[in-house]
Enzyme design. Structure first.
Site, mmCIF file in Angstrom:
data_model
loop_
_atom_site.group_PDB
_atom_site.id
_atom_site.type_symbol
_atom_site.label_atom_id
_atom_site.label_comp_id
_atom_site.label_asym_id
_atom_site.label_seq_id
_atom_site.Cartn_x
_atom_site.Cartn_y
_atom_site.Cartn_z
ATOM 1 N N ASP A 231 0.828 -1.203 0.000
ATOM 2 C CA ASP A 231 0.000 0.000 0.000
ATOM 3 C C ASP A 231 0.868 1.261 0.000
ATOM 4 O O ASP A 231 1.838 1.350 0.773
ATOM 5 C CB ASP A 231 -0.875 -0.024 1.269
ATOM 6 C CG ASP A 231 -1.824 1.149 1.353
ATOM 7 O OD1 ASP A 231 -2.709 1.245 0.487
ATOM 8 O OD2 ASP A 231 -1.678 1.965 2.288
ATOM 9 N N GLU A 291 1.338 -0.821 -5.209
ATOM 10 C CA GLU A 291 0.436 0.291 -5.525
ATOM 11 C C GLU A 291 1.337 1.443 -5.949
ATOM 12 O O GLU A 291 1.688 2.313 -5.165
ATOM 13 C CB GLU A 291 -0.417 0.701 -4.322
ATOM 14 C CG GLU A 291 -1.483 1.694 -4.764
ATOM 15 C CD GLU A 291 -2.096 2.524 -3.646
ATOM 16 O OE1 GLU A 291 -3.175 3.072 -3.860
ATOM 17 O OE2 GLU A 291 -1.495 2.640 -2.566
HETATM 18 C C1 GLC Z 1 -3.969 3.342 -0.628
HETATM 19 C C2 GLC Z 1 -5.272 2.597 -0.549
HETATM 20 C C3 GLC Z 1 -6.354 3.569 -0.182
HETATM 21 C C4 GLC Z 1 -6.011 4.153 1.163
HETATM 22 C C5 GLC Z 1 -4.614 4.754 1.182
HETATM 23 C C6 GLC Z 1 -4.146 5.008 2.567
HETATM 24 O O1 GLC Z 1 -3.974 4.316 -1.607
HETATM 25 O O2 GLC Z 1 -5.532 1.941 -1.745
HETATM 26 O O3 GLC Z 1 -7.611 2.963 -0.146
HETATM 27 O O4 GLC Z 1 -6.950 5.146 1.500
HETATM 28 O O5 GLC Z 1 -3.669 3.894 0.611
HETATM 29 O O6 GLC Z 1 -3.814 3.816 3.208
#
Ligand code: GLC
Length: 568
Positions: A231, A291
């Protein structure tokens, strides 16, 4: 939504490196000699919304377990479960208060072990979500950290004095609105949070944090987890001097000044850290999915690692930022990721962006367009990650009243920014109350279209989006050219039809996608490929195979998908 979310959270800076050679390492491969994840189809599950086994309106682990047959039959090889750890749910699980447990609302560790066991029997691997940039303030590390300036965990987070009374340490803005600094009166210092106030950033410069977090991954690997989705990995490090970010003109949807996140996004240290995280993953043959919000191919390429020693599967978000059905733009973006030399990872939807059904749909031909999108991202060279319900043509169900909004981004940005609730609604299993998700009122409402777009009904309809996905996924698992073939763009100036070959030994699969609402004529001269006289054998099409014609004179219905095998 994606545009907004991305703009708010990630304004990007670029650097590059090369990603080709692979360090010696043991990696489990499938019978064809590929690392398993290269031949797998991944499927993202938002556990709050997948299936509710105890009828409290919130999905759970047992609910996932009960639907493994569905996933196996669909053609899914791995599920990524978004955070299901104990959490105050400020950001619906992305604020973790204990990395080594399951939140009681989702079940127990025992339920998880059952799921892992059942998943193994279904040949489905489990990927957990690793929220490594920040924790919840309820995590025991933060509680200790906040208790005194001399506490054992003080330096596990980022604490600083303000510039002056009432003035935060610098001008950094939170992705969830307002300053990224929160004053804490107990110790009269500010702590840094890129996201919500309830998501303090960990200090990855502290080796104790690094070791503790590596151990978290080992905890789950030992329980049978096959990898992690990392993440917000772009944001792991901050400038040690905390210099102010450059301000741009204008304001974002949350009313804050636009800025370039020069000093808190994609610092070079991120890459050093990823090589270490990868070494731990390699101890367990695990895969890391990133991500990774990148602005260009150089940034994306860098995430694979100079020696292919960082993230095996960095998601290419530039692909889904093509927010319209444009053959030209998709072709360019496919070429872009192909040119990195890495293994592409394609995504068209997730829990942070409006559903692909809405982003690409024209409001009239949405089911056909959903098939075109599937026809593309499930036949390209690389690994696709599906989002639950995409296979049904699930649509966004955005809140209409502020008081109904659950997502902190929607609460901060209403009404201009409605947040992410719309893409997180319950899975549509059948046409009974609440789409068969739960007998209780679900935490988010299902859209009216669940009556037609649900698993039970679509399984019976040979023309449904779901039946198309099933056929396509079956094909993808069995056609060697779709698994291992290279990618060759065809007819590259065509603005309406996206077409390409996947070539493998003497075979090739031809994919032709009409991305327009008009009848299109195309012709392919495949003499350079030695396929000029190849006879196409139709594998899958949305229009009658006989009406398509031959490869040197093809006629495509509006939004047609045509996939054929060509043999020499
Ligand atoms: C990432 C997740 C998102 C979340 C953010 C903070 O972007 O996909 O849903 O709000 O991280 O953890």
């Amino acid at each position: 939504m994606l545009g907004t979310f991305k703009n708010v959270l990630f304004i990007l800076v670029a650097i590059s490196a090369l990603a080709i050679t692979s360090p010696a390492q043991k990696i489990s491969s499938d019978p064809r000699g590929h690392e398993w994840w290269k031949h797998s189809v991944f499927y993202e599950i938002y556990p709050r919304s997948f299936a509710d086994s105890n009828n409290d309106g919130i999905g759970d682990i047992k609910g996932i377990d009960a639907h493994l047959d569905y996933l196996r039959d669909l053609g899914v090889d791995a599920i990524w479960i978004t955070p299901c750890y104990p959490s105050p749910q400020v950001d619906f699980g992305y604020d973790v208060s204990d990395y080594e447990n399951i939140d009681p609302m989702y079940g127990t560790l025992n339920d998880f072990d059952h799921l892992a066991n059942d998943a193994r029997k279904h040949n489905i691997r489990i990927i957990m979500d690793f929220v490594l940039n920040h924790t919840s303030p309820q995590h025991q590390w933060f509680r200790d950290s906040a208790s005194s300036r001399n506490s054992k965990h003080r330096d596990w987070y980022i604490w600083r004095d303000g510039k002056a009374p009432g003035v935060p340490p610098n001008n950094w803005i939170s992705g969830f609105g307002g300053s990224a600094w929160q004053f804490d009166s107990t110790t009269s210092q500010y702590y840094y949070h890129f996201f919500a106030v309830g998501q303090p950033d960990l200090n990855w410069r502290n080796p104790a944090v690094e070791n503790a977090m590596f151990d978290v991954t080992r905890f789950w690997y030992k329980r049978g987890v096959a990898g992690f989705r990392l993440d917000a990995v772009d944001l792991l490090f901050e400038d040690p001097e905390l210099r102010d970010n450059p301000i741009l003109e204008g304001k974002n949807d949350l009313g804050d000044p636009n800025m370039v996140n020069k000093y808190n996004d994609k610092l070079p240290e991120v890459h050093t850290e990823l090589t270490k995280l990868r070494m731990v993953a390699d101890e367990y043959d695990a895969v890391l999915i990133g991500e990774t919000y990148t602005a260009n191919r150089e940034e994306l390429k860098e995430y694979y690692g100079g020696r292919n020693d960082e993230i095996q599967m960095p998601m290419d978000f530039m692909f889904c930022e093509v927010n319209k059905l444009s053959a030209r733009e998709f072709r360019a973006q496919i070429a872009n990721v192909e040119s990195t030399g890495g293994w592409p990872v394609y995504v068209i939807g997730n829990h942070d962006m409006a559903r692909s059904y809405n982003r690409y749909g024209d409001g009239v031909h949405n089911d056909q367009i959903a098939k075109v999108m599937a026809g593309m991202y499930l036949t390209l060279r690389g690994t696709p990650i599906m989002y639950y319900g995409e296979e049904l043509g699930m649509e966004n169900n955005d809140p209409v009243r502020k008081e109904d909004v659950k997502d902190p981004i929607g609460i901060a940005g209403w009404p201009g920014e409605k947040g992410r609730d719309g893409e997180r609604t319950p899975m549509q299993w059948n046409d009974s109350t609440n789409a068969g998700f739960s007998q209780a009122k679900p935490w988010l409402p299902v859209p009216a279209s669940y009556k037609t777009h649900n698993v039970a009904r679509e399984l019976e309809d040979p023309n449904s989006v779901l039946r198309f996905y099933k056929q396509l996924l079956a094909l993808r698992h069995h056609e060697p050219a779709l698994l291992d073939g290279d990618y060759l763009a065809l007819d590259q100036d065509n603005p309406d039809v996206l077409s390409y070959l996947r070539r493998y030994n003497n075979d090739a699969v031809l994919v032709v996608l009409n991305m327009s609402g008009k009848q299109q004529k195309v012709r392919f001269d495949l003499s350079a490929q030695g396929l000029a006289s190849a006879k196409p054998i139709t594998l899958l099409t949305t229009q009658g195979a006989s009406s398509v014609g031959s490869i040197d004179q093809m006629s495509l219905d509006p939004f047609a998908v045509y996939i054929a095998r060509l043999s020499r």
